[in-house]
Design a protein around this motif. Structure first.
Motif, short mmCIF file in Angstrom:
data_model
loop_
_atom_site.label_atom_id
_atom_site.label_comp_id
_atom_site.label_asym_id
_atom_site.label_seq_id
_atom_site.Cartn_x
_atom_site.Cartn_y
_atom_site.Cartn_z
N ASP A 45 0.80 -1.23 -0.16
CA ASP A 45 -0.13 -0.15 0.06
C ASP A 45 0.87 1.14 0.12
N GLU A 83 -0.85 11.63 4.22
CA GLU A 83 -1.03 10.29 4.25
C GLU A 83 0.11 9.31 4.14
N CYS A 136 -11.41 3.13 -4.91
CA CYS A 136 -10.39 3.50 -3.86
C CYS A 136 -10.96 4.41 -2.83
N TYR A 140 -13.13 2.27 0.29
CA TYR A 140 -12.72 2.24 1.73
C TYR A 140 -13.48 2.90 2.66
N TYR A 168 -10.62 5.09 8.51
CA TYR A 168 -11.68 5.27 7.01
C TYR A 168 -12.98 5.51 7.72
N PHE A 173 -12.36 11.53 6.81
CA PHE A 173 -12.35 10.63 5.57
C PHE A 173 -13.69 10.44 4.98
N GLU A 210 -9.02 -3.85 -7.29
CA GLU A 210 -9.12 -3.87 -5.74
C GLU A 210 -9.23 -5.13 -5.13
N PHE A 213 -5.87 -6.71 -4.97
CA PHE A 213 -5.33 -6.14 -4.02
C PHE A 213 -5.50 -6.93 -2.97
C1 LIG Z 1 -5.17 -0.47 -2.56
C2 LIG Z 1 -5.95 0.44 -1.82
N1 LIG Z 1 -7.18 1.23 -2.26
C3 LIG Z 1 -7.74 2.14 -1.83
C4 LIG Z 1 -7.05 2.85 -0.49
C5 LIG Z 1 -7.81 3.92 0.04
N2 LIG Z 1 -6.77 5.18 -0.30
C6 LIG Z 1 -5.74 5.49 -0.66
S1 LIG Z 1 -5.25 6.98 -1.12
C7 LIG Z 1 -6.73 7.60 -0.73
C8 LIG Z 1 -7.30 8.78 -0.60
C9 LIG Z 1 -6.31 9.93 -0.71
O1 LIG Z 1 -6.87 11.10 -0.46
C10 LIG Z 1 -7.43 6.37 -0.19
C11 LIG Z 1 -9.06 6.47 0.22
C12 LIG Z 1 -5.74 2.27 -0.32
N3 LIG Z 1 -4.98 2.85 0.74
N4 LIG Z 1 -5.14 1.14 -0.68
#
Ligand SMILES: Cc1ncc(C[n+]2csc(CCO)c2C)c(N)n1
Length: 222
Positions: A45, A83, A136, A140, A168, A173, A210, A213
């Motif tokens: 990640d 982040e 993404c 989340y 999250y 968020f 996803e 992943f």
């Molecule tokens: C595989 C994977 N998918 C989604 C996220 C979640 N995510 C990553 S960056 C971001 C927002 C940036 O402002 C979010 C919600 C993750 N960490 N890893």
């Protein structure tokens, strides 16, 4: 016409549920996820976030208006200045040093997903790119809310992954997720059925990546 974001999740309902309710997510919620899987996920990640920051830079390049440019700039700043720093701190709590992160080899699932998003943004417009990023960003937030609605989810000190859920479900968020939903709803309202079909394909592809992943985390695959 008059589409909205929920039409995208409806169009690929089974893939979307497979992503939100994946075994990795369930095991993270009921505290049975092997720590090695979580560590593998955290490491990959880190690489994912770096490419995600590049995708925001691409969104800046693809921005037709100052408002879009500002939004992309904010996204890029948040990942780079906030982040990634939080993620490095989180990894260190799990015994993964910054040096180890710098030397990581990228897993194929990470490569496939991040390059798919960048390629989609490169050949398409800003809406294509946002739709590729939506699983993404929106996924989340939905996963945190889904976990909280399950009676099997353990919260607090009994769950070593509690901080992940907390991140999250946080107001900050969830507000970012709402802002993205509003942006997408406003753009999708005007698209034709043919354009919606193109966008659903992008959304489905990114959702399937996803899923891969999560599976990479469970299988420790590289
Ligand atoms: C595989 C994977 N998918 C989604 C996220 C979640 N995510 C990553 S960056 C971001 C927002 C940036 O402002 C979010 C919600 C993750 N960490 N890893």
């Amino acid at each position: 016409m008059g589409y909205r974001f929920t039409d995208l999740t409806t169009a690929c309902h089974d893939d979307w549920r497979a992503y939100i309710e994946h075994d990795f997510v369930r095991q993270l919620g009921n505290a049975t996820l092997p720590e090695a899987s979580f560590r593998h996920y955290l490491k990959q990640d880190y690489l994912f976030l770096i490419h995600f920051a590049r995708a925001y830079a691409l969104a800046a390049y693809k921005s037709p208006t100052l408002a879009d440019l500002r939004q992309a700039h904010e996204g890029l700043k948040t990942i780079v200045d906030v982040e990634l720093g939080l993620h490095v701190g989180f990894c260190s709590e799990w015994g993964i040093s910054e040096e180890a992160l710098a030397e990581l080899q990228e897993a194929r699932a990470t490569m496939a997903y991040t390059r798919y998003v960048l390629d989609t943004g490169n050949r398409g417009d800003l809406l294509d790119l946002h739709v590729a990023l939506a699983p993404c960003l929106v996924g989340y937030g939905e996963i945190a809310n889904w976990l909280n609605a399950q009676s099997t989810t353990l919260r607090g000190t009994h769950n070593p992954f509690d901080a992940w859920i907390a991140m999250y479900e946080s107001e900050e968020f969830q507000a970012a997720m709402q802002a993205e939903l509003e942006w997408l709803d406003a753009r999708l309202a005007d698209v034709t059925p043919a354009r919606f079909n193109e966008l659903s394909k992008i959304f489905r592809d990114a959702t399937r990546l996803e899923i891969d992943f999560w599976q990479m985390g469970l299988d420790l695959s590289d």
